[in-house]
Scaffold this motif. Sequence first.
Motif, PDB file in Angstrom:
ATOM      1  N   GLU A   1       2.898  -3.990  -8.347  1.00 40.76           N
ATOM      2  CA  GLU A   1       3.134  -3.536  -9.724  1.00 40.76           C
ATOM      3  C   GLU A   1       3.462  -2.060  -9.726  1.00 40.76           C
ATOM      4  N   ARG A   2       4.180  -1.667 -10.768  1.00 39.05           N
ATOM      5  CA  ARG A   2       4.380  -0.251 -11.013  1.00 39.05           C
ATOM      6  C   ARG A   2       2.992   0.411 -11.047  1.00 39.05           C
ATOM      7  N   GLY A   3       2.816   1.525 -10.377  1.00 34.92           N
ATOM      8  CA  GLY A   3       1.522   2.183 -10.360  1.00 34.92           C
ATOM      9  C   GLY A   3       0.689   1.846  -9.136  1.00 34.92           C
ATOM     10  N   ALA A   4       1.134   0.857  -8.357  1.00 37.98           N
ATOM     11  CA  ALA A   4       0.434   0.558  -7.104  1.00 37.98           C
ATOM     12  C   ALA A   4       0.520   1.794  -6.204  1.00 37.98           C
ATOM     13  N   PRO A   5      -0.482   1.996  -5.372  1.00 41.11           N
ATOM     14  CA  PRO A   5      -0.460   3.209  -4.550  1.00 41.11           C
ATOM     15  C   PRO A   5       0.571   3.119  -3.436  1.00 41.11           C
ATOM     16  N   THR A   6       1.218   4.240  -3.169  1.00 45.66           N
ATOM     17  CA  THR A   6       2.071   4.316  -1.983  1.00 45.66           C
ATOM     18  C   THR A   6       1.155   4.456  -0.776  1.00 45.66           C
ATOM     19  N   LEU A   7       1.707   4.137   0.389  1.00 48.31           N
ATOM     20  CA  LEU A   7       0.945   4.322   1.622  1.00 48.31           C
ATOM     21  C   LEU A   7       0.608   5.798   1.801  1.00 48.31           C
ATOM     22  N   THR A   8      -0.602   6.081   2.229  1.00 47.30           N
ATOM     23  CA  THR A   8      -0.920   7.461   2.596  1.00 47.30           C
ATOM     24  C   THR A   8      -0.288   7.756   3.950  1.00 47.30           C
ATOM     25  N   ALA A   9      -0.168   9.033   4.259  1.00 49.09           N
ATOM     26  CA  ALA A   9       0.388   9.426   5.550  1.00 49.09           C
ATOM     27  C   ALA A   9      -0.436   8.815   6.685  1.00 49.09           C
ATOM     28  N   GLU A  10      -1.732   8.744   6.492  1.00 46.11           N
ATOM     29  CA  GLU A  10      -2.604   8.204   7.538  1.00 46.11           C
ATOM     30  C   GLU A  10      -2.385   6.694   7.715  1.00 46.11           C
ATOM     31  N   GLU A  11      -2.285   5.994   6.594  1.00 47.81           N
ATOM     32  CA  GLU A  11      -2.032   4.545   6.675  1.00 47.81           C
ATOM     33  C   GLU A  11      -0.705   4.266   7.378  1.00 47.81           C
TER      34      GLU A  11
END
Lengths: 116, 116
Positions: B14-24
């Motif tokens: 969904e819109r608003g889902a988190p993007t991957l963090t740099a660590e992930e």
Amino acid sequence: MVTGLRRERCVACERGAPTLTAEELADLRPQIPDWQVVEVDGVPRLTRTYTVRNFAEALALTNRIGELAEAEGHHPSILTEWGRVTVSWWTHKIRGLHRNDVVMAAKTDAVAESGH
Amino acid sequence: MVTGLRRERCVACERGAPTLTAEELADLRPQIPDWQVVEVDGVPRLTRTYTVRNFAEALALTNRIGELAEAEGHHPSILTEWGRVTVSWWTHKIRGLHRNDVVMAAKTDAVAESGH
């Protein structure tokens, strides 16, 4: 509208064949009014984006253009995305635009129209 | 080599889902070592170019990747050229990379390998 260019065939194009002059290109462009000339790495390309309804239609159009390319022995780059297809024609061997590219742009328009 | 990511499915995003963090992302990239992160208009994409023998093979690979995209309901951009196919994955809705994109990159590798 069936234009003259659409009826032409690609001719064999050797390294050293002349690129279209600005005047020749200007004369032909009215037959491919929706195509832009875009320079990539110093090489001009004829480019057009077709809008379609979804990814499946984009892929179907890509295939129809691919069949055309194989039939004529001249190959574009085709960017397939959800809802659109961007086609670029140029002639690698002469690092520029040959009459073939204008012929193929016109034929691509015919292929795209035939799918609707 | 079958990696864990290849067995995953795309999840609804969904819109608003988190993007991957740099660590992930750093944790996952060893499973897709041939993919680059390229920023286009401020949005990171996972991109890989596959080399093939001619235009027909490029178009065939484009179709196999397209089938995968339709099956998973997540769609890349695919640049089809003579002798190569460049695939880019990102998540339009979140203007960035989701785990889905890494999953799809891994699955794309599997599809590309299966054709040889």
